[in-house]
Design a protein around this motif. Structure first.
Motif, mmCIF file in Angstrom:
data_model
loop_
_atom_site.group_PDB
_atom_site.id
_atom_site.type_symbol
_atom_site.label_atom_id
_atom_site.label_comp_id
_atom_site.label_asym_id
_atom_site.label_seq_id
_atom_site.Cartn_x
_atom_site.Cartn_y
_atom_site.Cartn_z
ATOM 1 N N TRP A 154 0.676 -1.349 0.011
ATOM 2 C CA TRP A 154 0.045 -0.058 -0.029
ATOM 3 C C TRP A 154 0.827 1.390 0.054
ATOM 4 N N LYS A 155 0.109 2.423 -0.678
ATOM 5 C CA LYS A 155 0.724 3.623 -0.551
ATOM 6 C C LYS A 155 -0.246 4.641 0.138
ATOM 7 N N PHE A 156 0.099 5.712 0.553
ATOM 8 C CA PHE A 156 -1.079 6.681 1.055
ATOM 9 C C PHE A 156 -0.758 7.854 0.752
ATOM 10 N N ARG A 157 -1.689 8.683 0.213
ATOM 11 C CA ARG A 157 -1.446 10.177 -0.324
ATOM 12 C C ARG A 157 -2.484 10.961 0.386
ATOM 13 N N ILE A 158 -1.689 11.822 1.110
ATOM 14 C CA ILE A 158 -2.469 12.703 2.280
ATOM 15 C C ILE A 158 -2.641 13.995 1.704
ATOM 16 N N ASP A 159 -3.921 14.414 1.656
ATOM 17 C CA ASP A 159 -4.323 15.993 1.320
ATOM 18 C C ASP A 159 -5.144 16.713 2.484
ATOM 19 N N THR A 160 -5.532 17.907 2.103
ATOM 20 C CA THR A 160 -5.988 18.592 3.157
ATOM 21 C C THR A 160 -7.159 17.758 4.188
ATOM 22 N N ASP A 161 -7.996 17.345 3.207
ATOM 23 C CA ASP A 161 -9.356 16.706 3.811
ATOM 24 C C ASP A 161 -9.714 15.431 3.054
ATOM 25 N N ARG A 162 -8.647 14.560 2.924
ATOM 26 C CA ARG A 162 -8.764 13.398 2.368
ATOM 27 C C ARG A 162 -7.622 12.358 2.403
ATOM 28 N N ILE A 163 -7.796 11.331 2.167
ATOM 29 C CA ILE A 163 -6.309 10.324 1.949
ATOM 30 C C ILE A 163 -6.744 9.459 1.115
ATOM 31 N N ASP A 209 -15.779 9.079 4.035
ATOM 32 C CA ASP A 209 -16.585 8.610 2.829
ATOM 33 C C ASP A 209 -15.695 8.029 1.862
ATOM 34 N N VAL A 210 -15.925 6.813 1.801
ATOM 35 C CA VAL A 210 -15.199 5.867 0.906
ATOM 36 C C VAL A 210 -15.571 5.769 -0.440
ATOM 37 N N SER A 211 -15.049 6.099 -1.541
ATOM 38 C CA SER A 211 -15.311 5.923 -2.973
ATOM 39 C C SER A 211 -13.980 5.179 -3.675
ATOM 40 N N VAL A 212 -14.346 4.466 -4.914
ATOM 41 C CA VAL A 212 -13.089 3.737 -5.480
ATOM 42 C C VAL A 212 -13.005 4.721 -6.795
ATOM 43 N N PHE A 213 -12.186 5.390 -7.052
ATOM 44 C CA PHE A 213 -12.109 6.717 -7.546
ATOM 45 C C PHE A 213 -11.562 6.535 -9.191
ATOM 46 N N ASN A 214 -11.287 5.659 -9.758
ATOM 47 C CA ASN A 214 -10.992 5.518 -11.153
ATOM 48 C C ASN A 214 -11.474 4.491 -11.853
ATOM 49 N N ALA A 215 -11.671 4.505 -13.148
ATOM 50 C CA ALA A 215 -12.216 3.313 -13.909
ATOM 51 C C ALA A 215 -11.542 1.891 -13.668
ATOM 52 N N THR A 216 -10.426 1.899 -13.344
ATOM 53 C CA THR A 216 -9.724 0.589 -13.298
ATOM 54 C C THR A 216 -9.753 0.397 -11.730
ATOM 55 N N ALA A 217 -10.365 1.215 -11.116
ATOM 56 C CA ALA A 217 -10.767 0.825 -9.464
ATOM 57 C C ALA A 217 -9.455 0.625 -9.028
ATOM 58 N N ASP A 218 -8.162 1.007 -9.035
ATOM 59 C CA ASP A 218 -7.259 0.850 -8.296
ATOM 60 C C ASP A 218 -6.745 1.675 -7.365
ATOM 61 N N ALA A 219 -7.571 2.740 -7.105
ATOM 62 C CA ALA A 219 -7.343 3.570 -6.010
ATOM 63 C C ALA A 219 -8.579 3.865 -5.051
ATOM 64 N N ILE A 220 -8.291 4.165 -3.791
ATOM 65 C CA ILE A 220 -9.476 4.359 -2.794
ATOM 66 C C ILE A 220 -9.272 5.618 -2.261
ATOM 67 N N ARG A 221 -10.426 6.411 -2.422
ATOM 68 C CA ARG A 221 -10.450 7.820 -1.818
ATOM 69 C C ARG A 221 -11.187 7.815 -0.466
ATOM 70 N N ILE A 222 -10.528 8.363 0.499
ATOM 71 C CA ILE A 222 -11.390 8.514 1.824
ATOM 72 C C ILE A 222 -11.647 9.920 2.055
ATOM 73 N N ASP A 223 -12.532 10.720 1.771
ATOM 74 C CA ASP A 223 -12.964 12.078 2.236
ATOM 75 C C ASP A 223 -13.564 11.908 3.515
ATOM 76 N N LEU A 224 -12.752 13.004 4.439
ATOM 77 C CA LEU A 224 -12.821 13.212 5.564
ATOM 78 C C LEU A 224 -13.585 14.620 6.075
ATOM 79 N N GLU A 225 -14.620 14.599 6.806
ATOM 80 C CA GLU A 225 -14.941 15.893 7.436
ATOM 81 C C GLU A 225 -15.414 15.783 8.833
ATOM 82 N N PRO A 226 -15.248 16.840 9.527
ATOM 83 C CA PRO A 226 -15.549 16.677 11.123
ATOM 84 C C PRO A 226 -16.690 16.282 11.362
#
Ligand SMILES: Cc1cc2nc3c(=O)[nH]c(=O)nc-3n(C[C@H](O)[C@H](O)[C@H](O)COP(=O)(O)O)c2cc1C
Length: 315
Positions: free
Chosen positions: A20-29, A72-89
């Motif tokens: 696995w690899k993780f990419r951190i942004d302001t309000d999502r991983i 909030d979890v979504s699989v974010f591209n057509a080949t479904a090879d990345a998972i986006r986790i949007d975070l809110e307080p």
């Protein structure tokens, strides 16, 4: 955010390759696959790799909630090879499963054969399912004996598969210096085996690690278990495999909350011919049995290590 990633890395993962690899942004991983850590012999279609990403996602979601973030979890591209986790307080939601993340382990030992109370079996089954994933639980001796036959058939095929053995050897860490250096792979002591220098381990493996000895070990493991659970996804694609990982990790954490140990007996679902026969036994038609896991009461074994958070975060 780094602490959430740390919790994610404590998830179970195939051969402890930590793919696995993780990419951190302001309000999502984002949770991304590290294909340099794939296992082509045991996992040619990356099924286990995406199940693993699902396990990490489930930990991250639970840790986020406990730290006051709705995920909030979504699989974010057509080949479904990345998972986006949007975070809110949100209001922090502590939970027994979150607290179990640091205690959970896969325990490759004999258990004590004691049954699990039926209300806990029901709770475990519920934790292991969602709209895409079914869980089939077996506790009767006769069923466990039949399941053992499929595990032995799969194990026999794998022990005679040179590519499978070569790949496994690459990921076994026989000594403490070796596990501390790599912080990944299968540590001998975590499988209940002695720690020895690497060269001794590699030589010994050829004599000790035989088809018969392994089959005997799995016989003891299954006969001493309280039950076995099979995870079956409706579809057979990356998104479903991620869902299987989330369900399996929920089960694993719930089992830990109940003081139960668990371990994989995936030999029955890893070898395609055996998997097809096992699917017949389960009566699931063309559906794929994804994972096979035993559970029961047993000892705690030395832990598997993980690489540091710095090693898995990418820009
Ligand atoms: C998709 C998947 C497949 C796995 N398959 C096996 C398996 O076939 N045999 C086994 O002993 N452990 C299996 N494991 C367990 C991992 O080896 C284990 O999670 C890893 O070594 C880290 O150890 P820990 O879970 O105790 O932290 C599997 C785990 C996952 C997520």
């Amino acid at each position: 955010m780094r602490e959430l990633v740390r919790y994610a890395t404590l998830a179970p993962n195939s051969h402890n390759t930590q793919p696995w690899k993780f990419r951190i942004d302001t309000d999502r991983i984002d949770v991304l696959p590290d294909f340099s850590r794939r296992c082509p012999a045991v996992d040619p279609d990356d099924h286990h790799l995406f199940v693993t990403l699902g396990c990490a996602t489930e930990n991250l979601v639970l840790a986020a909630r406990a730290h006051g973030l709705r995920a909030d979890v979504s699989v974010f591209n057509a080949t479904a090879d990345a998972i986006r986790i949007d975070l809110e307080p949100a209001a922090p939601e502590d939970s027994p499963r979150f607290r179990a993340i640091t205690k959970r382990q896969c325990t490759r030992a004999n258990y004590d054969g004691k049954p699990v109370p039926s209300e806990q079996l029901s709770a475990l089954e519920a934790s292991a399912t969602n709209e895409d994933v079914a869980a089939m639980m077996f506790t009767a001796k006769r069923d466990l004996e039949t399941i053992l036959e499929y595990v032995v058939a799969g194990n026999t095929a794998q022990m005679n598969d040179k590519a499978f053995i070569a790949e496994l050897k690459q990921w076994i860490r026989f000594s403490e210096p070796s596990i501390v250096e790599h912080r990944d792979g299968l540590f001998s002591a975590s499988s209940g085996n002695p720690t020895v220098p690497n060269w001794v381990g590699k030589t010994m493996l050829n004599f000790v690690f035989t088809e018969d000895s392994e089959n005997e070990k799995y016989t003891g493991h299954i006969r001493s278990s309280a039950g076995v659970i099979a995870f079956v996804s409706q579809e057979d694609n990356r998104e479903s495999w991620i869902n299987v990982g989330r369900c399996y990790e929920r089960f694993a954490l719930q089992a830990t909350v109940f003081g139960l140990r668990h371990a994989h007996i995936n030999q029955a679902v890893e070898v395609p011919e055996v998997r097809a026969q096992f699917a017949d036994y389960l009566g699931i038609g063309e559906q794929r049995p994804d994972l096979l896991v035993r559970f029961g009461y047993g000892p705690e074994l030395p832990r598997s290590l993980r690489r540091s958070v710095d090693q898995v975060i990418i820009a």
